[in-house]
Design a protein around this motif. Structure first.
Motif, PDB file in Angstrom:
ATOM      1  N   MET A   5       0.643  -1.037  -0.538  1.00 51.35           N
ATOM      2  CA  MET A   5       0.213   0.265   0.019  1.00 51.35           C
ATOM      3  C   MET A   5       1.313   1.312   0.292  1.00 51.35           C
ATOM      4  O   MET A   5       1.698   1.187   0.262  1.00 51.35           O
ATOM      5  N   PRO A   6       0.293   2.840  -0.995  1.00 51.71           N
ATOM      6  CA  PRO A   6       1.437   3.781  -0.917  1.00 51.71           C
ATOM      7  C   PRO A   6       1.090   3.990   0.552  1.00 51.71           C
ATOM      8  O   PRO A   6       0.144   3.910   1.353  1.00 51.71           O
ATOM      9  N   SER A   7       2.543   4.675   1.250  1.00 50.93           N
ATOM     10  CA  SER A   7       1.953   5.916   2.325  1.00 50.93           C
ATOM     11  C   SER A   7       0.681   7.065   1.984  1.00 50.93           C
ATOM     12  O   SER A   7       0.595   7.027   1.062  1.00 50.93           O
ATOM     13  N   THR A   8       0.564   6.668   3.427  1.00 47.71           N
ATOM     14  CA  THR A   8      -0.702   7.882   3.550  1.00 47.71           C
ATOM     15  C   THR A   8      -0.879   9.282   2.390  1.00 47.71           C
ATOM     16  O   THR A   8      -1.919   9.481   2.319  1.00 47.71           O
ATOM     17  N   THR A   9       0.384   9.698   2.906  1.00 53.31           N
ATOM     18  CA  THR A   9       0.701  10.364   2.164  1.00 53.31           C
ATOM     19  C   THR A   9       0.862  11.587   0.457  1.00 53.31           C
ATOM     20  O   THR A   9       0.518  12.057   0.110  1.00 53.31           O
ATOM     21  N   ARG A  10       0.525   9.521  -0.065  1.00 58.96           N
ATOM     22  CA  ARG A  10       0.299   9.466  -0.879  1.00 58.96           C
ATOM     23  C   ARG A  10      -0.850   8.579  -1.766  1.00 58.96           C
ATOM     24  O   ARG A  10      -0.669   8.161  -2.785  1.00 58.96           O
ATOM     25  N   SER A  11      -1.457   8.840  -0.461  1.00 61.47           N
ATOM     26  CA  SER A  11      -2.665   8.252  -0.722  1.00 61.47           C
ATOM     27  C   SER A  11      -3.656   9.088  -1.613  1.00 61.47           C
ATOM     28  O   SER A  11      -3.604   9.992  -1.124  1.00 61.47           O
ATOM     29  N   PRO A  13      -7.158   8.126  -2.573  1.00 58.85           N
ATOM     30  CA  PRO A  13      -8.250   8.662  -1.198  1.00 58.85           C
ATOM     31  C   PRO A  13      -7.931  10.073  -0.361  1.00 58.85           C
ATOM     32  O   PRO A  13      -8.805  10.866  -0.480  1.00 58.85           O
ATOM     33  N   ILE A  14      -7.061   9.448   0.193  1.00 63.67           N
ATOM     34  CA  ILE A  14      -6.836  10.164   1.390  1.00 63.67           C
ATOM     35  C   ILE A  14      -6.427  11.979   1.215  1.00 63.67           C
ATOM     36  O   ILE A  14      -6.798  12.957   1.838  1.00 63.67           O
ATOM     37  N   ALA A  15      -5.297  12.004  -0.409  1.00 60.61           N
ATOM     38  CA  ALA A  15      -5.189  13.315  -0.719  1.00 60.61           C
ATOM     39  C   ALA A  15      -6.581  14.161  -1.300  1.00 60.61           C
ATOM     40  O   ALA A  15      -6.432  14.863  -1.071  1.00 60.61           O
TER      41      ALA A  15
END
Length: 145
Positions: A5-11, A13-15
């Motif tokens: 999974m990508p880092s949440t900084t590069r997600s 949906p989160i972005a």
């Protein structure tokens, strides 16, 4: 951390959620004194742009689920910002139209709304702003057949 999974900084949906909050903050501030919500604003904006339309089309163009539009329309009607009329031929079909009071909310906030858009364009640059809209449209599943 799961490596697949990508880092949440590069997600994505989160972005998108973070970006949405950044985009909506000045709009919420603009609407604070109006007593209307972001969703109600969207409905009024669509009616201002396209005019009278049936409820299903309005829900689609406002990016709302039909049951949500039904509730929002009732609130806007009670506030005197829209009218709802039944189709003479198909009584199940409703038409919704902005009232002069609803139009006044749009008209009074148009300069501030335009300034918000201008600020986003200044932040991103005109070309990036347009590219972002194009890229987001590519992810819009509602416009795909």
């Amino acid at each position: 951390m799961t490596k697949s999974m990508p880092s949440t900084t590069r997600s994505l949906p989160i972005a998108l959620i973070r970006a949405r909050e950044g985009v909506m903050a000045p709009i919420r501030e603009m609407l604070a004194e109006t007593g209307i919500t972001e969703q109600q604003w969207r409905v009024l904006r669509v009616l201002d742009e396209y005019g009278r339309m049936d409820a299903k089309t309005l829900a689609d163009r406002s990016s709302l689920l039909f049951p949500s539009l039904t509730r929002i329309a009732a609130t806007l009607r009670d506030k005197g910002l829209i009218t709802q009329t039944r189709d003479d031929k198909d009584r199940r079909r409703q038409f919704i139209e902005i009232t002069p009071d609803g139009q006044k909310i749009i008209d009074e906030r148009a300069p501030k709304a335009a300034q918000i858009v201008s600020d986003f364009k200044d932040t991103l640059g005109q070309e990036n702003y347009e590219t972002l809209l194009d890229l987001l449209a590519m992810l819009d599943t509602s416009s795909k057949g």
